[in-house]
Design a protein around this motif. Sequence first.
Motif, PDB file in Angstrom:
ATOM      1  N   ALA A  50       0.817  -1.215   0.000  1.00 36.49           N
ATOM      2  CA  ALA A  50       0.000   0.000   0.000  1.00 36.49           C
ATOM      3  C   ALA A  50       0.849   1.262   0.000  1.00 36.49           C
ATOM      4  CB  ALA A  50      -0.951  -0.007   1.183  1.00 36.49           C
ATOM      5  N   SER A  51       1.922   1.311   0.770  1.00 35.86           N
ATOM      6  CA  SER A  51       2.723   2.537   0.798  1.00 35.86           C
ATOM      7  C   SER A  51       3.369   2.799  -0.560  1.00 35.86           C
ATOM      8  CB  SER A  51       3.776   2.474   1.901  1.00 35.86           C
ATOM      9  OG  SER A  51       4.660   1.408   1.677  1.00 35.86           O
ATOM     10  N   GLN A  52       3.794   1.749  -1.254  1.00 41.29           N
ATOM     11  CA  GLN A  52       4.361   1.920  -2.597  1.00 41.29           C
ATOM     12  C   GLN A  52       3.276   2.358  -3.574  1.00 41.29           C
ATOM     13  OE1 GLN A  52       5.729  -2.029  -3.045  1.00 41.29           O
ATOM     14  NE2 GLN A  52       7.687  -1.678  -2.031  1.00 41.29           N
ATOM     15  N   LEU A  53       2.102   1.811  -3.407  1.00 41.71           N
ATOM     16  CA  LEU A  53       0.972   2.162  -4.251  1.00 41.71           C
ATOM     17  C   LEU A  53       0.667   3.649  -4.133  1.00 41.71           C
ATOM     18  CD1 LEU A  53      -1.890   1.565  -5.626  1.00 41.71           C
ATOM     19  CD2 LEU A  53      -2.634   1.058  -3.321  1.00 41.71           C
ATOM     20  N   TYR A  54       0.570   4.142  -2.919  1.00 41.48           N
ATOM     21  CA  TYR A  54       0.272   5.553  -2.700  1.00 41.48           C
ATOM     22  C   TYR A  54       1.422   6.444  -3.158  1.00 41.48           C
ATOM     23  CZ  TYR A  54      -3.877   4.262  -0.085  1.00 41.48           C
ATOM     24  OH  TYR A  54      -5.091   3.779   0.267  1.00 41.48           O
ATOM     25  N   ALA A  55       2.635   5.984  -3.005  1.00 42.26           N
ATOM     26  CA  ALA A  55       3.777   6.779  -3.463  1.00 42.26           C
ATOM     27  C   ALA A  55       3.722   6.983  -4.973  1.00 42.26           C
ATOM     28  CB  ALA A  55       5.085   6.102  -3.066  1.00 42.26           C
ATOM     29  N   VAL A  57       0.935   6.953  -7.056  1.00 34.11           N
ATOM     30  CA  VAL A  57      -0.116   7.876  -7.477  1.00 34.11           C
ATOM     31  C   VAL A  57       0.121   9.278  -6.956  1.00 34.11           C
ATOM     32  CG1 VAL A  57      -1.900   6.153  -7.898  1.00 34.11           C
ATOM     33  CG2 VAL A  57      -1.678   7.133  -5.643  1.00 34.11           C
ATOM     34  N   ALA A  58       0.698   9.412  -5.766  1.00 33.32           N
ATOM     35  CA  ALA A  58       0.990  10.745  -5.230  1.00 33.32           C
ATOM     36  C   ALA A  58       2.050  11.441  -6.079  1.00 33.32           C
ATOM     37  CB  ALA A  58       1.463  10.632  -3.779  1.00 33.32           C
ATOM     38  N   ALA A  59       3.072  10.717  -6.469  1.00 35.52           N
ATOM     39  CA  ALA A  59       4.135  11.316  -7.291  1.00 35.52           C
ATOM     40  C   ALA A  59       3.591  11.742  -8.650  1.00 35.52           C
ATOM     41  CB  ALA A  59       5.281  10.327  -7.459  1.00 35.52           C
ATOM     42  N   GLU A 138     -18.416  -0.903 -12.562  1.00 31.25           N
ATOM     43  CA  GLU A 138     -19.216  -2.033 -13.013  1.00 31.25           C
ATOM     44  C   GLU A 138     -18.679  -2.585 -14.333  1.00 31.25           C
ATOM     45  OE1 GLU A 138     -23.821  -2.859 -14.180  1.00 31.25           O
ATOM     46  OE2 GLU A 138     -23.407  -1.393 -12.620  1.00 31.25           O
ATOM     47  N   GLY A 139     -18.541  -3.882 -14.396  1.00 31.20           N
ATOM     48  CA  GLY A 139     -18.053  -4.544 -15.597  1.00 31.20           C
ATOM     49  C   GLY A 139     -16.542  -4.586 -15.698  1.00 31.20           C
ATOM     50  N   MET A 140     -15.860  -4.006 -14.729  1.00 26.96           N
ATOM     51  CA  MET A 140     -14.392  -3.989 -14.750  1.00 26.96           C
ATOM     52  C   MET A 140     -13.889  -4.769 -13.541  1.00 26.96           C
ATOM     53  SD  MET A 140     -12.063  -0.632 -14.645  1.00 26.96           S
ATOM     54  CE  MET A 140     -10.471  -0.600 -15.356  1.00 26.96           C
ATOM     55  N   PRO A 141     -13.123  -5.818 -13.760  1.00 26.26           N
ATOM     56  CA  PRO A 141     -12.635  -6.593 -12.611  1.00 26.26           C
ATOM     57  C   PRO A 141     -11.603  -5.799 -11.815  1.00 26.26           C
ATOM     58  CG  PRO A 141     -11.646  -7.396 -14.639  1.00 26.26           C
ATOM     59  CD  PRO A 141     -12.653  -6.360 -15.030  1.00 26.26           C
ATOM     60  N   GLY A 142     -11.591  -6.028 -10.504  1.00 27.14           N
ATOM     61  CA  GLY A 142     -10.631  -5.345  -9.647  1.00 27.14           C
ATOM     62  C   GLY A 142     -11.150  -3.999  -9.186  1.00 27.14           C
ATOM     63  N   SER A 143     -10.314  -3.305  -8.467  1.00 28.78           N
ATOM     64  CA  SER A 143     -10.675  -2.005  -7.921  1.00 28.78           C
ATOM     65  C   SER A 143      -9.780  -0.937  -8.498  1.00 28.78           C
ATOM     66  CB  SER A 143     -10.500  -2.016  -6.397  1.00 28.78           C
ATOM     67  OG  SER A 143     -11.369  -2.941  -5.803  1.00 28.78           O
ATOM     68  N   LEU A 144     -10.268   0.286  -8.439  1.00 26.77           N
ATOM     69  CA  LEU A 144      -9.479   1.449  -8.829  1.00 26.77           C
ATOM     70  C   LEU A 144      -9.227   2.276  -7.584  1.00 26.77           C
ATOM     71  CD1 LEU A 144     -11.253   2.771 -12.043  1.00 26.77           C
ATOM     72  CD2 LEU A 144      -8.971   1.869 -11.906  1.00 26.77           C
ATOM     73  N   LEU A 145      -8.023   2.738  -7.433  1.00 24.71           N
ATOM     74  CA  LEU A 145      -7.713   3.656  -6.355  1.00 24.71           C
ATOM     75  C   LEU A 145      -7.498   5.020  -6.994  1.00 24.71           C
ATOM     76  CD1 LEU A 145      -7.263   3.607  -3.262  1.00 24.71           C
ATOM     77  CD2 LEU A 145      -4.863   3.727  -3.784  1.00 24.71           C
ATOM     78  N   GLN A 146      -8.244   6.002  -6.520  1.00 23.89           N
ATOM     79  CA  GLN A 146      -8.186   7.339  -7.096  1.00 23.89           C
ATOM     80  C   GLN A 146      -7.525   8.290  -6.108  1.00 23.89           C
ATOM     81  OE1 GLN A 146     -11.862   9.710  -7.291  1.00 23.89           O
ATOM     82  NE2 GLN A 146     -11.474   9.790  -9.498  1.00 23.89           N
ATOM     83  N   TYR A 147      -6.604   9.086  -6.607  1.00 23.14           N
ATOM     84  CA  TYR A 147      -5.885  10.078  -5.810  1.00 23.14           C
ATOM     85  C   TYR A 147      -6.139  11.424  -6.472  1.00 23.14           C
ATOM     86  CZ  TYR A 147      -1.958  12.069  -3.174  1.00 23.14           C
ATOM     87  OH  TYR A 147      -1.177  12.807  -2.335  1.00 23.14           O
ATOM     88  N   LYS A 148      -6.877  12.277  -5.785  1.00 22.34           N
ATOM     89  CA  LYS A 148      -7.265  13.560  -6.370  1.00 22.34           C
ATOM     90  C   LYS A 148      -6.713  14.701  -5.522  1.00 22.34           C
ATOM     91  CE  LYS A 148     -11.212  16.110  -8.111  1.00 22.34           C
ATOM     92  NZ  LYS A 148     -12.653  16.114  -8.318  1.00 22.34           N
TER      93      LYS A 148
END
Length: 177
Positions: A50-55, A57-59, A138-148
Amino acid sequence: MNKIFVILTAGALAGCTAWQHPQPEPETVAPHLVTETPYGLNNLYEETSASQLYAVVAARATNKMLDQTTEIYEQPARPKLYVMQIKKAGAGHVPDGFSHSRRVTREIIDGSKAFTLVNKQEDADYWLDIVVSRLNVEGMPGSLLQYKMILLDQNNNEVGSWMETIRQVQNDDRSWW
């Protein structure tokens, strides 16, 4: 001599009997390793990166913001920026570690020397509001993480917004890359 003969015969017979009916050896237990597939393990890998994931999208979002706000910070005096605490929104559970992205964003902005970072909102010329959400499409497997990221001025007017998403890969370890 008779006695010695009898003792030797008795010993030989005892040896033959022991040889024909050997004692069972103690049972040795071989090590037994239990392995399970990732399908059987619940949430084992879901939050490990998770920390790498956030790094990531944040970058991405921070660099976009810096690229598109040059007219603001290319002034003789650098504007002051306050990075607000991150808010969680959206459907479902947001993986832990999202606070790490605030630190990544602050480090990138500080390293760019574009804005002067301040620790109090009232001292800032601009505020950077960050919202993290997990979306189910809907219709897309998996999740999306959004950083706004939303850049606001002192009058609470939106100067600009930047958004990055990262999708969870559909494989055995449920990674996000």
